[in-house]
Scaffold this motif. Structure first.
Motif, short mmCIF file in Angstrom:
data_model
loop_
_atom_site.label_atom_id
_atom_site.label_comp_id
_atom_site.label_asym_id
_atom_site.label_seq_id
_atom_site.Cartn_x
_atom_site.Cartn_y
_atom_site.Cartn_z
N ARG A 113 17.37 -38.39 -58.39
CA ARG A 113 16.91 -37.85 -57.11
C ARG A 113 16.84 -38.97 -56.09
O ARG A 113 16.22 -40.01 -56.33
N GLY A 121 14.98 -44.54 -49.36
CA GLY A 121 13.52 -44.54 -49.37
C GLY A 121 12.95 -44.33 -50.75
O GLY A 121 11.94 -44.93 -51.13
N SER A 122 13.61 -43.47 -51.55
CA SER A 122 13.13 -43.18 -52.90
C SER A 122 14.32 -42.88 -53.80
O SER A 122 15.21 -42.10 -53.43
N VAL A 141 14.81 -41.95 -57.96
CA VAL A 141 14.17 -41.71 -59.25
C VAL A 141 15.23 -41.27 -60.25
O VAL A 141 15.97 -40.31 -60.00
N ALA A 192 11.83 -45.61 -61.16
CA ALA A 192 11.48 -45.17 -59.81
C ALA A 192 11.54 -46.37 -58.87
O ALA A 192 10.86 -47.38 -59.09
N THR A 209 11.44 -47.74 -54.77
CA THR A 209 10.94 -47.39 -53.44
C THR A 209 11.47 -48.37 -52.41
O THR A 209 11.40 -49.60 -52.61
N ASN A 210 12.00 -47.82 -51.31
CA ASN A 210 12.53 -48.62 -50.20
C ASN A 210 13.55 -49.65 -50.68
O ASN A 210 13.37 -50.86 -50.55
N ARG A 244 9.40 -51.77 -54.37
CA ARG A 244 8.72 -51.54 -55.64
C ARG A 244 9.66 -50.85 -56.63
O ARG A 244 10.41 -49.95 -56.26
#
Length: 448
Positions: free
Chosen positions: A81, A96-97, A99, A118, A120-121, A147
């Motif tokens: 995703r 942005g994300s 997963v 996962a 992030t950014n 992250r």
């Protein structure tokens, strides 16, 4: 209100048509994005999936049964995703994300599986399209990532029969020039070559390193860069074992502050236990009559990289069963770029130590007597007589210490005429009673 009723069907129609239009636009954008991504991979790399659905306003996508393959690796994921897609090939593709679920990465030498990844950014590197005869590089040294969380990771390396598992790993602020952090829970490594070796760490925390800069330096030069900012490391419950326990540390804490030429480090090891390797492969612990060592270690050091020197002040070892050691020392010819060869190159410029004995002296005497096939008391009396009657102050001080170790802390100073290689120090000290050896070493022994 009645005048609004005829407008409701029209509003519904507008919403339906508009929604269909947005969805159609999103699908077209997704198809174009996938085509552009495939074109960037080069002819030796492939990207496939079972289904792909766009997210709202073409700002993301949901893929199932994803496979990416190039000659060096294959990556599969049951579910992927993406969200918050912005940027372009000039500014960098931004996600942005991201997963991934049920992930597996396979290379000719290893396999990595993860329950969940996962990110992030994430900002992908601005690399040119792959050439016709090569796959697009992964660019781990030039990624930017706020992250990353990895859950239940397993790495298998068949050639070395090594398995590594991690319960949870979090990497924060990854990117060149960034002060990054790493948090790892339940790290376990097992090497299945006989005898089997296992290493486990309950928790690892690193703060401060520039991980991306380190990766770039390794790729370009094979060496880690020297970083000039504060760093800390914290480890809990470190264990190494084989057919028997080998090492255990309750807590390791290290802090470092650096400039371009100097490093200051403070390291503490709490409840360090080292076991002997057993009677079939005796260690120095066995030779002195111990089956394990337990104690706390604290070291303060200052390293002068330009001069290749390390100054220890102090190094303390507190071992309730054996005794307490306090030492200051200066060493030169330190290979900061390859510390693995430090025993071969490092030399002692000067050293001074104080030993407060609990039991080590008696154990050493018993070991020496056994090696000479003598009764311990007889060996002790002969040695004490020889030391007491010596014309050398250092030897007489050694005699006073051995006569009553708990009452006379032993002080040893070493100021050689020229630095002594670490590998030769043990041989030199074993000949401390010979003035022709002691004098060039600047060796003096005293008791308060």
């Amino acid at each position: 209100m009645k005048k609004l009723y005829p407008a409701i069907p029209l509003l519904v129609l507008v919403l339906l048509v508009g929604g269909w239009g947005v969805h159609h636009f999103s699908e077209r954008r997704l198809e174009a994005g996938i085509a552009d991504f495939r074109a960037s991979l080069g002819h030796d790399a492939t990207f496939s999936y079972a289904t792909a659905r766009p997210r709202t306003l073409a700002r993301g996508a949901h893929f199932t049964a994803v496979t990416y393959h190039n000659p060096a690796m294959t990556l599969t994921a049951a579910d992927v995703r993406l969200g918050g897609l912005t940027g372009n090939n000039v500014q960098g593709e931004k996600i942005g994300s991201l997963v991934l679920r049920d992930v597996k990465v396979m290379t000719p030498d290893s396999t990595i599986s993860l329950d969940r990844v996962a990110l992030t950014n994430l900002v992908l590197p601005n690399t040119a399209r792959a050439a016709a005869d090569m796959a697009r590089p992964l660019g781990f040294d030039s990624l930017v990532l706020d992250r990353a969380t990895l859950s239940n990771m397993h790495l298998a390396i068949p050639r070395s029969q090594t398995d590594i598992t991690v319960g949870r790993m979090v990497v924060g602020q990854y990117g060149s020039g960034r002060s990054s952090n790493l948090d790892v829970e339940r790290l376990a490594t097992q090497i299945n070559l006989a005898p089997t070796r296992r290493l486990s760490v309950e928790h690892i925390r690193l703060d401060g390193p520039d991980f991306a800069g380190e990766v770039a330096s390794l790729l370009q030069s094979g060496h880690l860069i020297h970083e000039s900012h504060a760093q800390t490391m914290d480890l809990k419950k470190v264990e190494i074992d084989s057919t028997h326990p080998m090492l255990q540390i309750d807590h390791v804490a290290t802090s470092r502050s650096s400039t371009e030429t100097e490093d200051k480090m403070d390291t503490t090891l709490t409840n360090l236990t080292i076991w002997s390797t057993g009677s079939d492969n005796p260690s120095i612990l066995n030779a002195f009559g111990y089956d394990h060592f337990t104690g706390n270690i604290h070291a303060n050091s200052t390293s002068d990289r330009s001069a290749g020197r390390i100054h220890l002040e102090p190094l303390t070892v507190s071992a309730p069963d054996m005794g307490n050691l306090s030492m200051v020392a200066e060493l030169d010819q330190i290979p900061f770029d390859d510390m693995s060869i430090i025993p071969e190159t490092a030399r002692i410029v000067s050293a001074a130590l104080t030993w407060e004995d609990h039991s080590l002296a008696d154990h050493v005497l018993a070991g020496l007597a056994k090696s000479r096939d003598m009764d311990v008391d007889t060996y002790r009396q002969n040695l004490l007589a020889s030391l007491t009657n010596s014309g050398d102050d250092s030897m007489r001080a050694m005699g006073r210490f051995l006569q009553s170790p708990s009452d006379h802390p032993l002080q040893v100073a070493l100021r050689p005429m020229k630095p002594v290689n670490l590998m030769m120090l043990g041989i030199a000290l074993s000949m401390a009673g010979d003035p022709s050896v002691a004098a060039p070493l600047g060796l003096t022994i005293s008791t308060p």
